[in-house]
Design a protein around this motif. Structure first.
Motif, PDB file in Angstrom:
ATOM      1  N   LEU A  54      24.842  30.169  50.699  1.00 14.04           N
ATOM      2  CA  LEU A  54      24.072  31.406  50.593  1.00 14.04           C
ATOM      3  C   LEU A  54      24.793  32.416  49.705  1.00 14.04           C
ATOM      4  O   LEU A  54      24.157  33.166  48.952  1.00 14.04           O
ATOM      5  N   VAL A  55      26.115  32.453  49.795  1.00 18.66           N
ATOM      6  CA  VAL A  55      26.898  33.348  48.939  1.00 18.66           C
ATOM      7  C   VAL A  55      26.668  33.008  47.474  1.00 18.66           C
ATOM      8  O   VAL A  55      26.454  33.892  46.631  1.00 18.66           O
ATOM      9  N   PRO A 169      14.603  39.667  55.854  1.00 14.97           N
ATOM     10  CA  PRO A 169      14.094  40.935  56.388  1.00 14.97           C
ATOM     11  C   PRO A 169      14.246  42.052  55.343  1.00 14.97           C
ATOM     12  O   PRO A 169      15.160  42.040  54.524  1.00 14.97           O
ATOM     13  N   ARG A 170      13.350  43.027  55.399  1.00 13.02           N
ATOM     14  CA  ARG A 170      13.405  44.155  54.462  1.00 13.02           C
ATOM     15  C   ARG A 170      14.550  45.091  54.809  1.00 13.02           C
ATOM     16  O   ARG A 170      15.179  45.669  53.923  1.00 13.02           O
ATOM     17  N   ARG A 171      14.809  45.263  56.124  1.00  9.08           N
ATOM     18  CA  ARG A 171      15.898  46.128  56.596  1.00  9.08           C
ATOM     19  C   ARG A 171      16.710  45.377  57.644  1.00  9.08           C
ATOM     20  O   ARG A 171      16.152  44.862  58.609  1.00  9.08           O
ATOM     21  N   VAL A 172      18.017  45.328  57.444  1.00 11.48           N
ATOM     22  CA  VAL A 172      18.895  44.574  58.344  1.00 11.48           C
ATOM     23  C   VAL A 172      20.008  45.483  58.844  1.00 11.48           C
ATOM     24  O   VAL A 172      20.619  46.224  58.063  1.00 11.48           O
ATOM     25  N   LEU A 173      20.265  45.411  60.138  1.00  4.39           N
ATOM     26  CA  LEU A 173      21.430  46.079  60.718  1.00  4.39           C
ATOM     27  C   LEU A 173      22.399  45.012  61.191  1.00  4.39           C
ATOM     28  O   LEU A 173      22.010  44.104  61.933  1.00  4.39           O
ATOM     29  N   ILE A 174      23.636  45.115  60.759  1.00  2.00           N
ATOM     30  CA  ILE A 174      24.680  44.162  61.141  1.00  2.00           C
ATOM     31  C   ILE A 174      25.716  44.888  61.975  1.00  2.00           C
ATOM     32  O   ILE A 174      26.241  45.932  61.558  1.00  2.00           O
ATOM     33  N   ALA A 175      26.010  44.350  63.133  1.00  2.00           N
ATOM     34  CA  ALA A 175      27.014  44.931  64.018  1.00  2.00           C
ATOM     35  C   ALA A 175      28.328  44.191  63.852  1.00  2.00           C
ATOM     36  O   ALA A 175      28.381  42.978  64.001  1.00  2.00           O
ATOM     37  N   ILE A 187      25.369  39.194  51.343  1.00  2.00           N
ATOM     38  CA  ILE A 187      24.296  38.217  51.139  1.00  2.00           C
ATOM     39  C   ILE A 187      22.933  38.884  51.253  1.00  2.00           C
ATOM     40  O   ILE A 187      22.074  38.783  50.364  1.00  2.00           O
ATOM     41  N   PHE A 188      22.697  39.585  52.368  1.00  2.00           N
ATOM     42  CA  PHE A 188      21.398  40.229  52.577  1.00  2.00           C
ATOM     43  C   PHE A 188      21.113  41.271  51.493  1.00  2.00           C
ATOM     44  O   PHE A 188      19.986  41.395  51.018  1.00  2.00           O
ATOM     45  N   HIS A 189      22.142  42.035  51.128  1.00  2.00           N
ATOM     46  CA  HIS A 189      21.948  43.061  50.102  1.00  2.00           C
ATOM     47  C   HIS A 189      21.515  42.443  48.783  1.00  2.00           C
ATOM     48  O   HIS A 189      20.581  42.932  48.136  1.00  2.00           O
ATOM     49  N   GLN A 190      22.178  41.373  48.368  1.00  2.00           N
ATOM     50  CA  GLN A 190      21.836  40.739  47.095  1.00  2.00           C
ATOM     51  C   GLN A 190      20.453  40.097  47.134  1.00  2.00           C
ATOM     52  O   GLN A 190      19.804  39.949  46.084  1.00  2.00           O
ATOM     53  N   PHE A 191      19.987  39.729  48.319  1.00  2.00           N
ATOM     54  CA  PHE A 191      18.648  39.162  48.452  1.00  2.00           C
ATOM     55  C   PHE A 191      17.572  40.242  48.567  1.00  2.00           C
ATOM     56  O   PHE A 191      16.398  39.939  48.769  1.00  2.00           O
TER      57      PHE A 191
END
Length: 449
Positions: A54-55, A169-175, A187-191
């Motif tokens: 994924l990276v 997802p359009r908006r992701v929160l990572i804890a 990863i999520f940001h680049q996608f």
């Protein structure tokens, strides 16, 4: 030995368990391994291998933009197909799972696709009800993602489920603020997702050098990743439209489409029956072992993330190899935990080996620190302002290099070779005497003044 069903029974077919099983069998032992899910463990099935793929996929977001500066005609709005990447990644996981299985079978290791629990110093019970005996038992069940105890935590996912999302997802929160959190933030940001990362403290990647982790934080914020510090979960509420409202301490609530927990990992010892062999777990649920991976029960050993040592795949493999060579190969071997290189496949990646500047000052007192702060040649032409930072820490009296830390493109690839020099106790003079490989980013390691 003839009185037991097996010479060795391994519970868990991850990186450490498969290595121990294969090498023990090669030494002539009768070996069986029980695995309730799939051969390969966390790293192969739901960890470092699919995550690194994924990276790679995420990096193309920036590469496609940069390519235009290098003369390539790229569509102004390239389309990303998550399902295509997902299917290809999972297919590769299947291939490696098959390769691991074939390797064990070719070494005459019996694979039992069932959960197994310990019922005594020399016995285990399989989920199907059969009980078997073994002269030695190896616990290699790994660890699982920790999930915070808060209202609505069932609405979140972990790194186990992230590879099976229906869509990005359009908006992701990572804890969390460790390597898993920062890697998936990139990863999520680049996608194309908007990423919010929350952490209980104000420090990310605590075990890494402060300057390096601060540079990653700076770059991540410049890219648009939102960090909220001193924030603990208060609760997650599912809205009528399917979105999630996340409440936290010291900050306003935030609405997102996905919550991912990356708050550490817990050893998979729950319900494993180790108490039947008189083994007491430590405060974190790990199996305490000695330098030979032997538990308080002489016939039971443990390797990998289930122990109270270093949770890294290469370390688990080394531990499995050392166990097999020591117990069945007649070659007493112990793992050297000094100077283990580590990397975070963030955007950009960071890597380090040896002592951080803070650790070196505390342990050695007088140290010399050399740095190189530069823009990679590729970034210059691409008009990308992202800067690399390489850092070398030396013991002042001996000139010995005791730590190397870096952030920038291909940092983990560069550090693997450089880690050999640190492990070999080479000096700054040895680096200075090495001719630079030009033009490269790695040459900065031998040009620091």
């Amino acid at each position: 030995m003839a009185g037991y069903d097996y010479d060795l029974f391994v519970i868990g077919a991850g990186s450490g368990g498969t290595r121990a099983a294969r090498v023990s069998a090669a030494h002539g032992a009768r070996v069986a391994v029980a695995e309730e899910y799939r051969v390969g463990g966390t790293c192969v099935i739901r960890g470092c291998v699919p995550k690194k793929l994924l990276v790679y996929g995420a990096h193309f977001a920036e590469d496609l933009k940069d390519a235009q500066r290098f003369g390539w005609r790229v569509p102004s709005a390239p389309e990303f197909d998550w399902k295509c990447l997902q299917e290809n990644v999972l297919a590769e996981v299947d291939r490696i799972n098959g390769a691991y299985t074939s390797t064990l079978e070719s070494h005459s290791v019996e694979i039992i696709p069932e959960r197994a629990v310990v019922t005594g110093p020399n016995s285990v019970k399989l989920a199907g009800g059969r009980e078997v005996t073994a002269e030695r038992i190896l616990i290699a069940v790994g660890a699982r993602p920790a999930v915070p105890e808060c209202k609505g935590s069932e609405h979140g996912i972990t790194s186990n489920e992230v590879f099976h999302l229906d869509a990005i997802p359009r908006r992701v929160l990572i804890a969390g603020a460790g390597y898993i959190a920062n890697e998936f933030a990139g990863i999520f940001h680049q996608f194309g997702a908007h990423v919010t990362l929350i952490n209980r403290s104000d420090v990310i990647l605590r075990s890494y050098d402060a300057q390096i982790r601060d540079r990653l934080l700076q770059i991540s914020m410049m890219k648009g990743i939102d960090f909220r510090f001193h924030a603990e979960f208060a609760g997650i509420e599912k809205q009528a439209d399917g979105s999630l409202k996340v409440s936290m301490t010291n900050h306003d609530p935030v609405e997102v489409d996905c919550v991912m927990f990356a708050t550490g990992r817990v050893p998979n010892t729950e319900g494993l029956g180790l108490e039947s062999a008189g083994i007491e777990l430590d405060a974190k649920g790990a199996v305490p072992v000695d330098e030979d991976s032997q538990s308080s029960c002489p016939s039971i050993y443990a390797v990998g993330d289930v122990t109270n040592r270093v949770q890294l795949t290469p370390v688990a493999i080394r531990e499995g190899q050392a166990f097999a060579d020591t117990v069945f190969g007649g070659k007493p071997t112990r793992v050297d935990y000094d100077c283990i290189p580590a990397a975070v496949f963030s955007h950009p990646p960071i890597a380090g080996v040896g002592m951080t500047e803070s650790e070196a000052k505390q342990k050695l007192g007088n140290v010399r620190v050399y740095t190189s702060d530069f823009r990679a040649m590729k970034n210059v032409l691409a008009n990308r302002n992202e800067r690399c930072l390489y850092k070398m820490i030396c013991e002042a009296e001996t000139d010995r290099v005791v730590g190397l830390h870096m952030i920038g493109p291909d940092a983990p690839e560069i550090l693997q070779a450089a880690a050999i020099a640190v492990k070999a106790r080479l000096t700054k003079a040895d680096f200075d005497a090495t001719v630079a490989l030009h033009p490269s980013m790695a040459e900065e390691l031998v040009l620091m003044r």
